[in-house]
Design a protein around this motif. Structure first.
Motif, PDB file in Angstrom:
ATOM      1  N   UNK A   1     -79.215   7.861  -6.055  1.00 41.53           N
ATOM      2  CA  UNK A   1     -79.287   6.425  -6.165  1.00 41.53           C
ATOM      3  C   UNK A   1     -80.199   5.846  -5.087  1.00 41.53           C
ATOM      4  N   UNK A   2     -80.107   6.428  -3.900  1.00 40.97           N
ATOM      5  CA  UNK A   2     -80.972   5.956  -2.824  1.00 40.97           C
ATOM      6  C   UNK A   2     -82.433   6.252  -3.136  1.00 40.97           C
ATOM      7  N   UNK A   3     -82.686   7.398  -3.762  1.00 41.31           N
ATOM      8  CA  UNK A   3     -84.064   7.739  -4.121  1.00 41.31           C
ATOM      9  C   UNK A   3     -84.649   6.755  -5.121  1.00 41.31           C
ATOM     10  N   UNK A   4     -83.804   6.132  -5.915  1.00 38.46           N
ATOM     11  CA  UNK A   4     -84.235   5.131  -6.889  1.00 38.46           C
ATOM     12  C   UNK A   4     -84.223   3.725  -6.299  1.00 38.46           C
ATOM     13  N   UNK A   5     -83.979   3.638  -4.993  1.00 39.00           N
ATOM     14  CA  UNK A   5     -83.958   2.365  -4.255  1.00 39.00           C
ATOM     15  C   UNK A   5     -82.909   1.386  -4.763  1.00 39.00           C
ATOM     16  N   UNK A   6     -81.774   1.918  -5.188  1.00 38.87           N
ATOM     17  CA  UNK A   6     -80.681   1.038  -5.585  1.00 38.87           C
ATOM     18  C   UNK A   6     -79.986   0.541  -4.324  1.00 38.87           C
ATOM     19  N   UNK A   7     -79.696  -0.743  -4.278  1.00 34.33           N
ATOM     20  CA  UNK A   7     -79.030  -1.330  -3.133  1.00 34.33           C
ATOM     21  C   UNK A   7     -77.601  -0.829  -2.989  1.00 34.33           C
ATOM     22  N   UNK A   8     -77.038  -1.021  -1.826  1.00 34.29           N
ATOM     23  CA  UNK A   8     -75.683  -0.551  -1.528  1.00 34.29           C
ATOM     24  C   UNK A   8     -74.665  -1.171  -2.489  1.00 34.29           C
ATOM     25  N   UNK A   9     -74.807  -2.451  -2.776  1.00 33.11           N
ATOM     26  CA  UNK A   9     -73.873  -3.134  -3.674  1.00 33.11           C
ATOM     27  C   UNK A   9     -73.987  -2.549  -5.086  1.00 33.11           C
ATOM     28  N   UNK A  10     -75.192  -2.309  -5.542  1.00 32.01           N
ATOM     29  CA  UNK A  10     -75.398  -1.714  -6.867  1.00 32.01           C
ATOM     30  C   UNK A  10     -74.790  -0.322  -6.917  1.00 32.01           C
TER      31      UNK A  10
END
Length: 82
Positions: A1-10
């Motif tokens: 998820x981090x690699x896809x730049x999803x925010x912490x809330x998402x």
């Protein structure tokens, strides 16, 4: 998820939606079929879940099945409310 730049809330929301789906299934989602998804969506409508929550759930499940589990064949069953 981090690699896809999803925010912490998402990320937190996606995990919550996937957990809810797994609880509904009563098993791990790796063998999920189109009928399981249909039944879950029907259950969400039965519980009067709002369109925004349904779309967020479908987005989380789409990420799970396409990116994490590499189950691209399941993606057509993940259509949202538009």
């Amino acid at each position: 998820m981090k690699l896809r730049s999803l925010g912490a809330h998402t990320q937190q929301d996606d995990i919550r939606h996937v957990r809810s789906f797994v609880a509904f299934l009563g098993r791990l989602p790796d063998k999920t079929g189109a009928e399981d998804l249909r039944q879950y969506q029907f259950d969400q409508h039965r519980r009067a879940v709002g369109p925004a929550t349904i779309n967020a759930t479908l987005s989380a499940l789409r990420f799970l099945f396409t990116m994490t589990l590499k189950r691209l064949e399941i993606a057509p069953g993940l259509s949202g409310i538009r």
